[in-house]
Write a protein that holds these residues in place. Structure first.
Motif, PDB file in Angstrom:
ATOM      1  N   MET A 194       0.905  -1.261  -0.005  1.00  0.00           N
ATOM      2  CA  MET A 194      -0.372   0.034  -0.014  1.00  0.00           C
ATOM      3  C   MET A 194       0.933   1.163  -0.084  1.00  0.00           C
ATOM      4  SD  MET A 194      -3.214   0.987   2.423  1.00  0.00           S
ATOM      5  CE  MET A 194      -4.280  -0.215   1.416  1.00  0.00           C
ATOM      6  N   ALA A 195       2.042   1.184   0.574  1.00  0.00           N
ATOM      7  CA  ALA A 195       2.994   2.445   0.652  1.00  0.00           C
ATOM      8  C   ALA A 195       3.377   2.767  -0.599  1.00  0.00           C
ATOM      9  CB  ALA A 195       4.169   2.164   1.578  1.00  0.00           C
ATOM     10  N   LEU A 196       4.037   1.581  -1.535  1.00  0.00           N
ATOM     11  CA  LEU A 196       4.145   1.827  -2.840  1.00  0.00           C
ATOM     12  C   LEU A 196       3.061   2.310  -3.755  1.00  0.00           C
ATOM     13  CD1 LEU A 196       6.446  -1.303  -3.220  1.00  0.00           C
ATOM     14  CD2 LEU A 196       7.173   1.022  -3.148  1.00  0.00           C
ATOM     15  N   PHE A 197       1.761   1.759  -3.567  1.00  0.00           N
ATOM     16  CA  PHE A 197       0.597   2.196  -4.043  1.00  0.00           C
ATOM     17  C   PHE A 197       0.362   3.675  -4.105  1.00  0.00           C
ATOM     18  CE2 PHE A 197      -3.819   3.035  -3.660  1.00  0.00           C
ATOM     19  CZ  PHE A 197      -4.517   2.947  -4.963  1.00  0.00           C
ATOM     20  N   PHE A 198       0.687   4.272  -2.631  1.00  0.00           N
ATOM     21  CA  PHE A 198       0.558   5.635  -2.428  1.00  0.00           C
ATOM     22  C   PHE A 198       1.828   6.550  -3.051  1.00  0.00           C
ATOM     23  CE2 PHE A 198      -1.535   4.715   1.782  1.00  0.00           C
ATOM     24  CZ  PHE A 198      -2.885   4.588   1.032  1.00  0.00           C
ATOM     25  N   CYS A 199       2.634   5.715  -3.171  1.00  0.00           N
ATOM     26  CA  CYS A 199       3.985   6.517  -4.118  1.00  0.00           C
ATOM     27  C   CYS A 199       3.547   6.667  -5.426  1.00  0.00           C
ATOM     28  CB  CYS A 199       5.064   5.747  -3.788  1.00  0.00           C
ATOM     29  SG  CYS A 199       5.838   5.723  -2.198  1.00  0.00           S
ATOM     30  N   LEU A 200       2.810   5.400  -5.991  1.00  0.00           N
ATOM     31  CA  LEU A 200       2.546   5.693  -7.353  1.00  0.00           C
ATOM     32  C   LEU A 200       1.401   6.650  -7.594  1.00  0.00           C
ATOM     33  CD1 LEU A 200       2.260   4.535 -10.362  1.00  0.00           C
ATOM     34  CD2 LEU A 200       0.234   3.089  -9.515  1.00  0.00           C
ATOM     35  N   SER A 201       0.513   6.763  -6.570  1.00  0.00           N
ATOM     36  CA  SER A 201      -0.538   8.052  -6.730  1.00  0.00           C
ATOM     37  C   SER A 201       0.309   9.216  -6.763  1.00  0.00           C
ATOM     38  CB  SER A 201      -1.624   7.970  -5.746  1.00  0.00           C
ATOM     39  OG  SER A 201      -0.896   8.265  -4.388  1.00  0.00           O
ATOM     40  N   VAL A 269      -7.474  -2.943  -8.779  1.00  0.00           N
ATOM     41  CA  VAL A 269      -8.488  -2.121  -9.699  1.00  0.00           C
ATOM     42  C   VAL A 269      -8.141  -0.645  -9.539  1.00  0.00           C
ATOM     43  CG1 VAL A 269     -11.053  -1.616  -9.690  1.00  0.00           C
ATOM     44  CG2 VAL A 269     -10.090  -3.927  -9.534  1.00  0.00           C
ATOM     45  N   PRO A 270      -7.996  -0.015  -8.180  1.00  0.00           N
ATOM     46  CA  PRO A 270      -7.557   1.504  -7.950  1.00  0.00           C
ATOM     47  C   PRO A 270      -6.340   1.614  -8.891  1.00  0.00           C
ATOM     48  CG  PRO A 270      -7.486   0.286  -5.870  1.00  0.00           C
ATOM     49  CD  PRO A 270      -8.268  -0.625  -6.800  1.00  0.00           C
ATOM     50  N   LEU A 271      -5.214   0.779  -8.555  1.00  0.00           N
ATOM     51  CA  LEU A 271      -3.993   1.050  -9.274  1.00  0.00           C
ATOM     52  C   LEU A 271      -4.431   1.305 -10.763  1.00  0.00           C
ATOM     53  CD1 LEU A 271      -0.770  -0.620  -8.653  1.00  0.00           C
ATOM     54  CD2 LEU A 271      -1.482  -0.662 -10.853  1.00  0.00           C
ATOM     55  N   LEU A 272      -5.089   0.420 -11.498  1.00  0.00           N
ATOM     56  CA  LEU A 272      -5.241   0.443 -12.707  1.00  0.00           C
ATOM     57  C   LEU A 272      -6.095   1.711 -13.060  1.00  0.00           C
ATOM     58  CD1 LEU A 272      -6.160  -3.191 -13.659  1.00  0.00           C
ATOM     59  CD2 LEU A 272      -4.076  -1.797 -14.306  1.00  0.00           C
ATOM     60  N   LEU A 275      -3.726   4.774 -13.288  1.00  0.00           N
ATOM     61  CA  LEU A 275      -2.964   4.680 -14.269  1.00  0.00           C
ATOM     62  C   LEU A 275      -3.630   5.275 -15.425  1.00  0.00           C
ATOM     63  CD1 LEU A 275      -0.790   1.470 -13.667  1.00  0.00           C
ATOM     64  CD2 LEU A 275       0.167   3.834 -13.571  1.00  0.00           C
ATOM     65  N   LEU A 276      -4.912   4.585 -15.679  1.00  0.00           N
ATOM     66  CA  LEU A 276      -5.512   4.879 -16.954  1.00  0.00           C
ATOM     67  C   LEU A 276      -6.117   6.390 -16.965  1.00  0.00           C
ATOM     68  CD1 LEU A 276      -7.595   1.530 -17.396  1.00  0.00           C
ATOM     69  CD2 LEU A 276      -5.719   2.430 -18.705  1.00  0.00           C
TER      70      LEU A 276
END
Length: 282
Positions: A194-201, A269-272, A275-276
């Protein structure tokens, strides 16, 4: 001496990071001795005690960010809090955080790994607890996001690149959750993911506001709305209470939904979507 501490007009990254951590750690010690240890463990697990504790922590990291911004001659909002779509990002992230956690809880229930029971609270108690918990978890999200993905991420990324810095601070974020009593190995993996996911956001939106909204409503949905353990901790005054059933590998056990194997896939799903959506905007 100036060349030792500065590179051109910028404070060298190592000194900036050390000064930031010194301010935060010193003020956190002061907070603990002056405030936190005066409260009982029960008070800290309730909505008002949690709100007071987390509001002070958020104020500390905002102050440290402001000080370093002054030293480096920048607007303090540049460390992830600026931009023209702040409210939109916050609301969008909040909606996605609540929806994602709700999907995870639904999967656990449909698989027979969890059941929900309503707490016996009056309407006024529900409103008080719901609003206070919401403010408390907004403070939690602001503190944790601005602490590790604000100034520290910005500054370390100047030296080693965005994703290497993201890996470092995501590992620290995971380490910060290791002391939670009911935490598990799978739960810690989910925390790092989740931390990496927040970095992606942060990378795709250029702001922390989406992550703050997602983080706050994920925690609020876990701790108040569905009453599940949150990284091994279960808080008082909640709307529902979740009971886990069966193998902790699937149910999450004492860790909560974050300790379930399903949780490693629910962020896809929220990651995709991130990105999209933001790729189209770019």
């Amino acid at each position: 001496m100036r060349r030792f501490f500065f590179s051109g007009t910028q404070l060298r990254a190592i000194w900036g990071i050390l000064l930031f951590l010194l301010i935060v750690v010193s003020l956190r010690f002061a907070q603990y001795f002056a405030f936190t240890r005066q409260l009982s463990p029960q008070a800290l697990m309730g909505p008002f005690g949690m709100l007071a504790e987390e509001a002070i922590r958020a104020a500390i990291v905002i102050f440290a960010t402001w000080v370093l911004a002054r030293v480096e001659g920048r607007n303090w909002l540049v460390y992830g809090l600026g931009g023209s779509c702040r409210l939109k990002l916050l609301v969008s992230g909040a909606a996605m955080g609540f929806l994602t956690l709700s999907v995870l809880v639904a999967v656990l229930m449909l698989g027979g790994h969890a059941t929900l029971v309503a707490e016996q609270l009056s309407v006024l108690q529900i409103l008080y607890a719901g609003v206070t918990w919401l403010l408390a978890f907004l403070a939690v999200a602001l503190f944790e996001e601005l602490l590790l993905r604000g100034y520290l991420q910005y500054t370390l990324a100047r030296g080693i690149g965005f994703w290497w810095a993201a890996l470092v601070w995501s590992a620290v974020f995971t380490w910060m959750h290791m002391g939670n009593g009911g935490e598990s190995t799978l739960g810690l993996l989910q925390t790092g993911w989740m931390a990496l996911f927040f970095c992606l956001s942060l990378r795709v939106t250029g702001s922390l506001w989406w992550a703050i909204g997602f983080h706050a409503l994920w925690d609020w949905a876990e701790s108040f709305f569905y009453g599940t353990p949150n990284s091994g901790l279960r808080f008082s005054q909640r709307l529902l209470t979740e009971t886990a059933h069966g193998d902790a590998l699937w149910s999450g056990g004492s860790t909560g939904p974050e300790g379930s194997l399903f949780s490693l896939f629910v962020l896809v799903v929220p990651l995709l979507w991130l990105l999209l959506k933001w790729r189209r905007r770019a």
